[in-house]
Design a protein around this motif. Sequence first.
Motif, PDB file in Angstrom:
ATOM      1  N   ALA A  49      -6.181  -0.836  -3.630  1.00 21.68           N
ATOM      2  CA  ALA A  49      -4.876  -0.365  -3.609  1.00 21.68           C
ATOM      3  C   ALA A  49      -4.704   0.245  -4.969  1.00 21.68           C
ATOM      4  O   ALA A  49      -5.222  -0.100  -6.056  1.00 21.68           O
ATOM      5  CB  ALA A  49      -3.799  -1.479  -3.577  1.00 21.68           C
ATOM      6  N   ARG A  58      -0.922   3.688  -2.801  1.00 17.53           N
ATOM      7  CA  ARG A  58      -2.067   4.063  -1.620  1.00 17.53           C
ATOM      8  C   ARG A  58      -3.024   2.702  -1.633  1.00 17.53           C
ATOM      9  O   ARG A  58      -3.295   2.000  -2.304  1.00 17.53           O
ATOM     10  CB  ARG A  58      -3.056   4.956  -2.317  1.00 17.53           C
ATOM     11  CG  ARG A  58      -4.117   5.363  -1.406  1.00 17.53           C
ATOM     12  CD  ARG A  58      -4.977   6.422  -2.088  1.00 17.53           C
ATOM     13  NE  ARG A  58      -6.313   6.982  -1.424  1.00 17.53           N
ATOM     14  CZ  ARG A  58      -7.506   7.419  -1.627  1.00 17.53           C
ATOM     15  NH1 ARG A  58      -7.450   7.742  -2.924  1.00 17.53           N
ATOM     16  NH2 ARG A  58      -8.453   7.714  -0.808  1.00 17.53           N
ATOM     17  N   TYR A  59      -3.359   2.623  -0.040  1.00 20.74           N
ATOM     18  CA  TYR A  59      -4.243   1.395   0.270  1.00 20.74           C
ATOM     19  C   TYR A  59      -5.285   1.597   1.121  1.00 20.74           C
ATOM     20  O   TYR A  59      -5.516   2.692   1.894  1.00 20.74           O
ATOM     21  CB  TYR A  59      -3.219   0.372   1.046  1.00 20.74           C
ATOM     22  CG  TYR A  59      -1.913  -0.099   0.134  1.00 20.74           C
ATOM     23  CD1 TYR A  59      -0.877   0.808   0.467  1.00 20.74           C
ATOM     24  CD2 TYR A  59      -1.993  -1.062  -0.391  1.00 20.74           C
ATOM     25  CE1 TYR A  59       0.253   0.166  -0.071  1.00 20.74           C
ATOM     26  CE2 TYR A  59      -0.940  -1.678  -0.911  1.00 20.74           C
ATOM     27  CZ  TYR A  59       0.263  -0.906  -0.842  1.00 20.74           C
ATOM     28  OH  TYR A  59       1.310  -1.498  -1.711  1.00 20.74           O
ATOM     29  N   ASP A  61      -7.804   0.951   4.169  1.00 19.53           N
ATOM     30  CA  ASP A  61      -7.239   0.707   5.388  1.00 19.53           C
ATOM     31  C   ASP A  61      -7.502  -0.820   5.757  1.00 19.53           C
ATOM     32  O   ASP A  61      -6.587  -1.290   6.655  1.00 19.53           O
ATOM     33  CB  ASP A  61      -8.229   1.493   6.549  1.00 19.53           C
ATOM     34  CG  ASP A  61      -7.919   2.887   6.474  1.00 19.53           C
ATOM     35  OD1 ASP A  61      -8.806   3.919   7.081  1.00 19.53           O
ATOM     36  OD2 ASP A  61      -6.549   3.378   5.937  1.00 19.53           O
ATOM     37  N   LYS A  64      -4.120  -2.482   4.454  1.00 19.56           N
ATOM     38  CA  LYS A  64      -2.950  -2.066   4.734  1.00 19.56           C
ATOM     39  C   LYS A  64      -2.071  -2.972   5.584  1.00 19.56           C
ATOM     40  O   LYS A  64      -2.703  -3.814   6.335  1.00 19.56           O
ATOM     41  CB  LYS A  64      -2.947  -0.828   5.430  1.00 19.56           C
ATOM     42  CG  LYS A  64      -3.147   0.502   4.799  1.00 19.56           C
ATOM     43  CD  LYS A  64      -3.227   1.701   5.667  1.00 19.56           C
ATOM     44  CE  LYS A  64      -3.367   3.071   4.766  1.00 19.56           C
ATOM     45  NZ  LYS A  64      -3.749   4.055   5.552  1.00 19.56           N
ATOM     46  N   ALA A  65      -0.802  -3.335   5.315  1.00 13.33           N
ATOM     47  CA  ALA A  65       0.306  -3.974   5.984  1.00 13.33           C
ATOM     48  C   ALA A  65      -0.069  -5.317   5.533  1.00 13.33           C
ATOM     49  O   ALA A  65       0.715  -6.460   5.833  1.00 13.33           O
ATOM     50  CB  ALA A  65       0.179  -4.072   7.350  1.00 13.33           C
ATOM     51  N   THR A  68       0.305  -5.699  -1.153  1.00 11.69           N
ATOM     52  CA  THR A  68       1.355  -4.647  -1.730  1.00 11.69           C
ATOM     53  C   THR A  68       1.010  -4.669  -3.072  1.00 11.69           C
ATOM     54  O   THR A  68       0.875  -5.704  -3.804  1.00 11.69           O
ATOM     55  CB  THR A  68       2.675  -5.206  -1.493  1.00 11.69           C
ATOM     56  OG1 THR A  68       3.092  -5.551  -0.080  1.00 11.69           O
ATOM     57  CG2 THR A  68       3.911  -4.421  -1.989  1.00 11.69           C
TER      58      THR A  68
END
Length: 123
Positions: A49, A58-59, A61, A64-65, A68
């Motif tokens: 990230a 930006r993360y 894939d 992601k979710a 943070t």
Amino acid sequence: QVRLVESGGGLVQAGSSLRLSCTASGRTLSDEYMAWFRQAPGKAREFVAGITWRSITRYADSVKARFTISRDNANNADYLQMNSLKPEDTGVYYCALGAPESRSADTNWYPYWGQGTQVTVSS
């Protein structure tokens, strides 16, 4: 010269959370990109990230979710909140500073690195 120090790693069970911190010292940061990478045994270091001075993120894939990234410019720090951890998240997590945003996923563009903090997720 900038020194980066990570903290917050540990051994946790799958599904748990961890919060990593990275603090920069040596000078006050300006408009500089900060990022987290990780490296599993026998594998290349990979982007996790990244965040701009104005908190554009930006993360990868794979996180992601679940992860943070955030930063505190006044305290020269950034953070990685990791939720719903999986065994495949295991590795040494490194804080990095200074790449152009357009090169944020490329390890070669970061002049400053921390020493790393171990994250181990058991199944």
